[in-house]
Design an enzyme around this catalytic site. Structure first.
Site, PDB file in Angstrom:
ATOM      1  N   PRO A  16       0.925  -1.213   0.149  1.00  0.00           N
ATOM      2  CA  PRO A  16       0.038  -0.068  -0.106  1.00  0.00           C
ATOM      3  C   PRO A  16       0.704   1.143  -0.045  1.00  0.00           C
ATOM      4  O   PRO A  16       1.773   1.557   0.724  1.00  0.00           O
ATOM      5  CB  PRO A  16      -0.758  -0.360   1.438  1.00  0.00           C
ATOM      6  CG  PRO A  16       0.143  -0.930   2.096  1.00  0.00           C
ATOM      7  CD  PRO A  16       0.614  -1.861   1.229  1.00  0.00           C
ATOM      8  N   MET A  17       0.693   2.206  -0.696  1.00  0.00           N
ATOM      9  CA  MET A  17       1.402   3.442  -0.763  1.00  0.00           C
ATOM     10  C   MET A  17       0.303   4.795  -1.056  1.00  0.00           C
ATOM     11  O   MET A  17      -0.439   4.694  -2.265  1.00  0.00           O
ATOM     12  CB  MET A  17       2.381   3.329  -1.962  1.00  0.00           C
ATOM     13  CG  MET A  17       3.539   2.544  -1.762  1.00  0.00           C
ATOM     14  SD  MET A  17       4.608   2.477  -3.155  1.00  0.00           S
ATOM     15  CE  MET A  17       3.779   1.425  -4.387  1.00  0.00           C
ATOM     16  N   ALA A  18       0.230   5.554  -0.421  1.00  0.00           N
ATOM     17  CA  ALA A  18      -0.727   6.751  -0.523  1.00  0.00           C
ATOM     18  C   ALA A  18      -0.030   7.403  -1.691  1.00  0.00           C
ATOM     19  O   ALA A  18       0.975   7.691  -1.873  1.00  0.00           O
ATOM     20  CB  ALA A  18      -0.641   7.706   0.796  1.00  0.00           C
ATOM     21  N   GLN A  70      -6.604  -1.090   2.956  1.00  0.00           N
ATOM     22  CA  GLN A  70      -6.072  -0.859   4.030  1.00  0.00           C
ATOM     23  C   GLN A  70      -6.805   0.363   4.870  1.00  0.00           C
ATOM     24  O   GLN A  70      -6.975   1.591   4.182  1.00  0.00           O
ATOM     25  CB  GLN A  70      -4.422  -0.342   3.940  1.00  0.00           C
ATOM     26  CG  GLN A  70      -3.911  -0.103   5.193  1.00  0.00           C
ATOM     27  CD  GLN A  70      -2.609   0.209   4.952  1.00  0.00           C
ATOM     28  OE1 GLN A  70      -2.106   1.294   4.592  1.00  0.00           O
ATOM     29  NE2 GLN A  70      -1.471  -0.427   5.224  1.00  0.00           N
ATOM     30  N   CYS A 100       2.573   3.655   8.800  1.00  0.00           N
ATOM     31  CA  CYS A 100       2.803   5.032   8.060  1.00  0.00           C
ATOM     32  C   CYS A 100       3.651   5.941   8.770  1.00  0.00           C
ATOM     33  O   CYS A 100       3.422   6.096  10.159  1.00  0.00           O
ATOM     34  CB  CYS A 100       1.596   5.539   7.890  1.00  0.00           C
ATOM     35  SG  CYS A 100       1.882   7.045   6.897  1.00  0.00           S
ATOM     36  N   LYS A 140       0.043  -4.252   9.236  1.00  0.00           N
ATOM     37  CA  LYS A 140       1.353  -3.920   8.544  1.00  0.00           C
ATOM     38  C   LYS A 140       2.295  -2.868   9.318  1.00  0.00           C
ATOM     39  O   LYS A 140       1.426  -1.808   9.552  1.00  0.00           O
ATOM     40  CB  LYS A 140       1.128  -3.220   7.032  1.00  0.00           C
ATOM     41  CG  LYS A 140       2.342  -2.980   6.251  1.00  0.00           C
ATOM     42  CD  LYS A 140       2.403  -2.367   4.799  1.00  0.00           C
ATOM     43  CE  LYS A 140       3.696  -2.418   4.176  1.00  0.00           C
ATOM     44  NZ  LYS A 140       4.648  -1.539   4.705  1.00  0.00           N
ATOM     45  N   ASP A 203      13.144  -2.793   0.039  1.00  0.00           N
ATOM     46  CA  ASP A 203      14.444  -2.756  -0.549  1.00  0.00           C
ATOM     47  C   ASP A 203      14.129  -3.975  -1.739  1.00  0.00           C
ATOM     48  O   ASP A 203      15.325  -4.588  -1.974  1.00  0.00           O
ATOM     49  CB  ASP A 203      15.639  -3.074   0.141  1.00  0.00           C
ATOM     50  CG  ASP A 203      15.993  -1.728   0.890  1.00  0.00           C
ATOM     51  OD1 ASP A 203      15.517  -0.616   0.541  1.00  0.00           O
ATOM     52  OD2 ASP A 203      17.109  -2.057   1.842  1.00  0.00           O
ATOM     53  N   GLY A 225       6.951  -2.034  -2.967  1.00  0.00           N
ATOM     54  CA  GLY A 225       6.408  -0.675  -2.888  1.00  0.00           C
ATOM     55  C   GLY A 225       7.071   0.241  -3.687  1.00  0.00           C
ATOM     56  O   GLY A 225       6.706   0.138  -4.917  1.00  0.00           O
ATOM     57  N   ARG A 226       8.017   0.867  -3.301  1.00  0.00           N
ATOM     58  CA  ARG A 226       8.758   1.913  -4.441  1.00  0.00           C
ATOM     59  C   ARG A 226       9.292   1.458  -5.530  1.00  0.00           C
ATOM     60  O   ARG A 226       9.493   2.139  -6.678  1.00  0.00           O
ATOM     61  CB  ARG A 226       9.828   2.557  -3.542  1.00  0.00           C
ATOM     62  CG  ARG A 226       9.114   3.856  -2.502  1.00  0.00           C
ATOM     63  CD  ARG A 226      10.439   4.568  -1.889  1.00  0.00           C
ATOM     64  NE  ARG A 226      11.201   3.364  -0.704  1.00  0.00           N
ATOM     65  CZ  ARG A 226      12.233   3.562  -0.622  1.00  0.00           C
ATOM     66  NH1 ARG A 226      13.106   4.849  -0.695  1.00  0.00           N
ATOM     67  NH2 ARG A 226      12.829   2.678   0.260  1.00  0.00           N
TER      68      ARG A 226
END
Length: 325
Positions: A16-18, A70, A100, A140, A203, A225-226
């Protein structure tokens, strides 16, 4: 990998990423072979008070299932009510955000701040599990608040005791935000401490990273994620590598541009041109990172005001670097 009654086709999961993992992005990740997608974090109070924007974040497309929605908050009762709303919206899994790191979240005692209050964290998880009914609940969280208060193992144990079906661990403290290197040892420690499935996060940028995390930590799934920003192909690459050992090539320039433009159209359709264009600026910068003249492209994206602007920018770029693209 299985979470409650939900069987995943592979253990490759979108974190999950805002501002990133909205419906269009989740659909693209799913098309690329992602085993489970997570929504952006959704405010419990926003749901309860029927904020229009917040409620829209619960939109689910059947093509993206299984999907986890989420929620975040700091009060057991309001989190329970939010869980009931999310369950009625059709979520396959309900996730509780306890990781977060952003100041506006933690100053309200939400997100990673809950790791500093284990008893409250337990009550929130337990009430959400009860309210969710048959929908499995996951949690999470991070390594800890800082290096002096590393308590991911304790949080995982209380989550399991409260009835959580699985946990995800980001191997950084809140103090680190997204800097430095993720600590995979803490993921291994959590896996050894609980019987429920554990997903490792932090990572994962290549298929080899994913394989190494699974091997070194023993975790059940890996969460990206990223590494997926502007790169939905990573799910296809990781899933194939884990299944067969084959390393798929990176997408060609034409494929990257076509995906960018498709993502643009999906955002505009989902959110309207005004919002969609402005949100696409960041995505476009990620899609084109590392390409020739990407810094100049980024400046142009930030000035785009319409879908036609984006198309013109990409057409001009193609002509300048590869007339066949």
């Amino acid at each position: 990998m299985r979470i409650g009654q939900i069987q995943l086709k592979n253990p490759v999961i979108l974190a999950p990423m805002a501002g990133v993992t909205d419906l269009p992005f989740r659909l693209l990740a799913k098309e690329m072979g992602c085993g489970l997608v997570y929504s952006e974090m959704v405010s419990d109070k926003g749901l309860i008070y029927e904020n229009v924007h917040t409620r829209k974040m619960l939109a689910i497309d059947e093509r993206e299932r299984p999907v986890a929605l989420q929620i975040f908050g700091s009060e057991p009762d309001s989190m329970a009510e939010a869980a009931r709303i999310v369950a009625r919206a059709g979520a396959d899994i309900i996730d509780i955000n306890m990781g977060c790191p952003t100041p506006k979240i933690v100053k309200n005692g939400e997100g990673a701040a809950l790791m500093k209050k284990p008893e409250l964290a337990y009550r929130i998880i337990a009430t959400v599990v009860e309210a969710a009914g048959d929908v499995p609940v996951t949690v999470k969280f991070r390594k800890g608040w800082d290096e002096q208060s590393v308590n991911a193992v304790d949080i995982a144990k209380l989550a399991e005791r409260a009835g959580a079906a699985a946990v995800s661990v980001h191997g950084r403290t809140r103090e680190q935000f997204y800097s430095g290197q993720a600590d995979w040892d803490i993921i291994r420690a959590v896996k050894q401490a609980v019987a429920i499935p554990v997903t490792g996060n932090g990572d994962i940028r290549t298929p080899q990273d994913a394989k190494r995390m699974l091997t070194e930590t023993g975790c059940d799934g890996i969460m990206i994620g990223r590494g997926a920003q502007g790169n939905p192909w990573i799910f296809r690459q990781v899933a194939r590598y884990l299944a067969t050992g084959e390393l798929l090539p990176p997408p060609a320039l034409t494929e990257r541009i076509n995906m960018l433009l498709r993502h643009l159209d999906m955002l505009v359709e989902h959110k309207g041109e005004y919002i969609g264009i402005r949100e696409m600026r960041s995505h476009a910068a990620w899609y084109t990172k590392g390409l020739p003249n990407s810094a100049e492209l980024r400046l142009k994206f930030n000035q785009a005001l319409s879908r036609d602007d984006f198309i013109r920018i990409m057409e001009e770029y193609c002509l300048s670097v590869d007339k066949n693209c």
